[in-house]
Design an enzyme around this catalytic site. Structure first.
Site, mmCIF file in Angstrom:
data_model
loop_
_atom_site.group_PDB
_atom_site.id
_atom_site.type_symbol
_atom_site.label_atom_id
_atom_site.label_comp_id
_atom_site.label_asym_id
_atom_site.label_seq_id
_atom_site.Cartn_x
_atom_site.Cartn_y
_atom_site.Cartn_z
ATOM 1 N N ARG A 12 -34.811 -4.068 18.047
ATOM 2 C CA ARG A 12 -35.336 -3.043 17.134
ATOM 3 C C ARG A 12 -36.849 -3.173 16.971
ATOM 4 O O ARG A 12 -37.541 -2.175 16.809
ATOM 5 C CB ARG A 12 -34.598 -3.057 15.801
ATOM 6 C CG ARG A 12 -34.434 -4.394 15.162
ATOM 7 C CD ARG A 12 -33.309 -4.346 14.134
ATOM 8 N NE ARG A 12 -33.068 -5.668 13.598
ATOM 9 C CZ ARG A 12 -33.241 -6.016 12.322
ATOM 10 N NH1 ARG A 12 -33.638 -5.122 11.452
ATOM 11 N NH2 ARG A 12 -32.997 -7.237 11.926
ATOM 12 N N SER A 31 -35.340 -1.710 8.648
ATOM 13 C CA SER A 31 -34.292 -2.194 9.549
ATOM 14 C C SER A 31 -34.406 -1.572 10.935
ATOM 15 O O SER A 31 -34.306 -2.253 11.937
ATOM 16 C CB SER A 31 -32.902 -1.860 8.989
ATOM 17 O OG SER A 31 -32.604 -2.700 7.906
ATOM 18 N N GLU A 52 -29.032 12.133 5.844
ATOM 19 C CA GLU A 52 -29.011 12.160 7.309
ATOM 20 C C GLU A 52 -28.773 13.551 7.866
ATOM 21 O O GLU A 52 -29.266 13.895 8.945
ATOM 22 C CB GLU A 52 -27.930 11.196 7.835
ATOM 23 C CG GLU A 52 -28.154 9.733 7.482
ATOM 24 C CD GLU A 52 -27.764 9.380 6.054
ATOM 25 O OE1 GLU A 52 -27.173 10.239 5.356
ATOM 26 O OE2 GLU A 52 -28.057 8.253 5.623
ATOM 27 N N PHE A 87 -24.393 6.012 10.750
ATOM 28 C CA PHE A 87 -24.845 7.152 9.940
ATOM 29 C C PHE A 87 -25.593 8.196 10.778
ATOM 30 O O PHE A 87 -25.435 9.399 10.556
ATOM 31 C CB PHE A 87 -25.747 6.674 8.800
ATOM 32 C CG PHE A 87 -25.117 5.615 7.939
ATOM 33 C CD1 PHE A 87 -23.853 5.799 7.406
ATOM 34 C CD2 PHE A 87 -25.769 4.427 7.673
ATOM 35 C CE1 PHE A 87 -23.249 4.812 6.619
ATOM 36 C CE2 PHE A 87 -25.182 3.439 6.890
ATOM 37 C CZ PHE A 87 -23.924 3.634 6.372
ATOM 38 N N ASP A 108 -22.485 -6.313 6.327
ATOM 39 C CA ASP A 108 -22.224 -5.097 5.554
ATOM 40 C C ASP A 108 -20.810 -4.544 5.699
ATOM 41 O O ASP A 108 -20.380 -3.689 4.925
ATOM 42 C CB ASP A 108 -23.245 -4.017 5.910
ATOM 43 C CG ASP A 108 -24.559 -4.220 5.175
ATOM 44 O OD1 ASP A 108 -24.513 -4.734 4.041
ATOM 45 O OD2 ASP A 108 -25.620 -3.896 5.727
ATOM 46 N N ARG A 136 -28.507 -4.983 16.138
ATOM 47 C CA ARG A 136 -29.364 -5.557 15.102
ATOM 48 C C ARG A 136 -29.768 -6.990 15.493
ATOM 49 O O ARG A 136 -30.789 -7.501 15.036
ATOM 50 C CB ARG A 136 -28.564 -5.589 13.785
ATOM 51 C CG ARG A 136 -29.354 -5.998 12.575
ATOM 52 C CD ARG A 136 -28.429 -6.017 11.362
ATOM 53 N NE ARG A 136 -29.149 -6.350 10.144
ATOM 54 C CZ ARG A 136 -29.809 -5.446 9.402
ATOM 55 N NH1 ARG A 136 -29.820 -4.183 9.766
ATOM 56 N NH2 ARG A 136 -30.448 -5.817 8.315
#
Lengths: 311, 283
Positions: free
Chosen positions: A7, A34, A55, A80, A114, A164
């Site tokens: 990322r 993030s 979104e 998302f 999460d 991630r």
């Protein structure tokens, strides 16, 4: 092995492309630290749109920007940016084939803490079903940088799913890249493993285990999921005793399904390895989840042994 | 390229011609969205023939204003105007929603000249308009963006996401026109899912709100003039309208949201429009 953040590589590459293409704008749904779109915000605040946690509006707004000549990149977690805005991507963006690029960060199980609401196991299936859409999944930071450049230069909608986690650097900076490439990460002649993302390094581990048993494994990085590089995959499959697809995604609708579609008229056996049609869960470590869902070198090795006995 | 400057009286005649085009699309037995197309017809006429910078002979001009029908099913009103502007051949009116024609059931920029986006999955058009208006702001261009929304459409949450973002971005080049015809597909909005105090809600989100009679050309032009004078915030024009306006048998009748005319209704509408056009011609 050296690991690097995909990322961060993405954010840096977007800044670089922002200087090459003044039309690039970045839209963010409040996860910029993030997704690392925050780097673009620092570099080009006037071309950065903070959309709030909305979104659907972000996706259709990007369509509007594309319609007046901008090259939008929209950002959120993979779950998302695809699922929450699916019909907006379908109707506002894909039907008119607009030049909107979608970043799906923290894909698969990589947002380990999460839990299932934040872990994307179905994003490839969703994006792959849309006409006009290009679907990409980089193996490492180096390939991520090359892909962002290719996305900025290509026309039409595209989706990039990124882990991630920091992942091993397996690609070579100097090798030219274009969408549709199927880099051979390790050559072999008995069994073909088609993988992408985090599963490539796991496949390379399994190939070392297999080599000790006298099985020669070829590992191909299927980082372009759509348009599916059918001819290249068929070429890689030639002479193999068996093929295994390995993905950090539901076994339904992902790269295993894509391989099955492409190989349906070939006389070759295909095993599909992935998440077995269940949602994720919270865990302290990412590795624990890969273990729990069977996405390990050991499990893949078992499949390789089985595939090697096919002919 | 200059804005067309039809007077209110001339616009009223144009609106009759557009309703005639609507009738040509909806021959007896042909199912189509008559109600919502006719309620927004007067506003559409005012936009294309007075308010907007739009030249039918140069539809790719980068300086043109943009009009989006977020309530995409009412696109027949837009087709009626685009035919009158010469963007679309008159013969297309008879080929609505057929494989042979270019007029799709909902707005499709790929198929139809003069259509600016893909809308019709309700709730998305205002967001697309936000993107266009923000893009023009980034480029420091003067283009204006107009989006026609339905009142029933406001049940879509995305409308309110777009409303919030438009004021967050200070988009004074964006005007939303709400076709407040008070009916939706299956009946009265207040019975189905109440969306009261529309103007107050939008105002609370930071917009400048103007209420007007959506069938009074002078009121419509006055609203657009006021909208142009607002700086720093987007403008919503709540146009109070009658669903099916101009077709007496369909006025206020929910079933004409997407219905078809009988031969008798068609003949009656044709006769009325012809008579109205003759009357204005003899003035």
């Amino acid at each position: 092995m050296l690991k690097e953040s995909l990322r961060k590589a993405y954010g840096e590459a977007l800044v670089e492309q922002g200087s090459e293409h003044s039309e690039i704008v970045a839209l963010e749904a409040d996860l910029g630290k993030s997704t690392m779109s925050c780097l673009f915000q620092d570099a080009y605040p006037e071309r950065y749109l903070q959309m709030g946690i909305a979104e659907q509006n972000m996706a259709s707004t990007a369509a509007g920007l594309a319609l007046v000549g901008k090259i939008p990149f929209i950002h959120s977690f993979a779950v998302f940016s695809t699922g929450r805005a699916y019909d907006q991507i379908r109707s506002s963006i894909c039907i008119p084939n607009l030049n909107v690029n979608i970043c799906g960060s923290s894909c698969g199980l990589s947002d380990h803490g999460d839990g299932k609401t934040h872990q994307s196991i179905d994003d490839i299936a969703l994006m792959r079903a849309l006409p006009h859409m290009t679907v990409l999944a980089p193996v490492d930071a180096v390939e991520t940088r090359k892909m962002v450049k290719a996305m900025a230069e290509a026309k039409g909608p595209s989706y990039i799913r990124m882990s991630r986690a920091d992942l091993p650097v397996l690609s070579d900076e100097g090798t030219p890249y274009q969408i549709g490439d199927t880099p051979v990460m390790r050559d072999g002649k008995d069994v073909l493993v088609i993988a992408n993302g985090v599963m490539v390094s796991i496949a390379l581990e399994a190939a070392v285990m297999a080599e000790k048993e006298g099985i020669s494994v070829k590992v191909v990085n299927l980082s372009t999921i759509k348009p599916f590089p059918k001819n290249a995959v068929l070429e890689h499959a030639k002479g193999m005793k068996g093929i295994i697809s390995a993905e950090e995604h539901n076994i339904y609708g992902g790269i295993g399904s894509a391989c099955a579609e492409a190989l349906s008229e070939e006389k070759v056996s295909l095993q599909i390895m992935g998440i077995e049609d269940i949602f994720g869960t919270s865990a302290a470590q990412y590795d624990e989840l890969l273990q729990k869902y069977g996405l390990t070198a050991e499990k893949l090795f078992e499949r390789i042994v089985k595939a090697n006995k096919e002919k | 390229m200059a804005r067309r400057q039809q007077s209110a009286d001339q616009l009223a005649v144009t609106a009759l011609k557009l309703r005639m085009n609507l009738l040509r699309m909806l021959k007896p037995g042909k199912v189509g969205h008559l109600g919502g197309s006719s309620s927004i017809m007067d506003v559409t006429a005012a936009l294309y023939f007075n308010e907007m910078n739009f030249d039918g002979s140069n539809i790719t001009d980068t300086n043109r204003d943009r009009l989006l029908f977020s309530k995409g099913h009412a696109v027949l009103a837009q087709y009626a105007a685009l035919v009158e502007l010469g963007c679309i051949g008159r013969e297309e009116l008879g080929k609505l929603k057929t494989l042979e024609g270019v007029l799709q059931g909902h707005p499709d920029m790929e198929k139809t000249p003069g259509i600016e986006a893909v809308t019709g999955s309700l709730g998305q058009g205002l967001s697309i308009g936000v993107g266009m208006a923000k893009g023009f702001k980034i480029d420091k261009k003067d283009n204006r963006v107009y989006v026609i929304c339905g009142d029933g459409e406001a049940a879509e949450g995305q409308i309110w996401e777009a409303v919030m973002s438009a004021s967050a971005f200070n988009l004074d080049n964006l005007t939303m026109i709400v076709d407040r015809n008070k009916l939706q597909a299956t009946g009265s909005i207040c019975d189905i899912f109440p969306i009261d105090s529309y103007g107050k809600k939008v105002e609370a989100f930071g917009w400048h709100v103007i209420e007007c009679d959506g069938h009074d050309m002078n009121a419509i032009l006055k609203a657009f003039k006021e909208a142009r004078e607002v700086h720093g915030k987007p403008v919503a024009i709540i146009a109070h309208t009658i669903k099916g306006k101009g077709f007496p048998f369909a006025e206020g009748v929910a079933s004409f949201h997407n219905g078809s005319l009988t031969q008798q209704q068609y003949d009656e509408a044709l006769e009325l429009l012809n008579r109205q056009l003759e009357e204005v011609a003899s003035c």
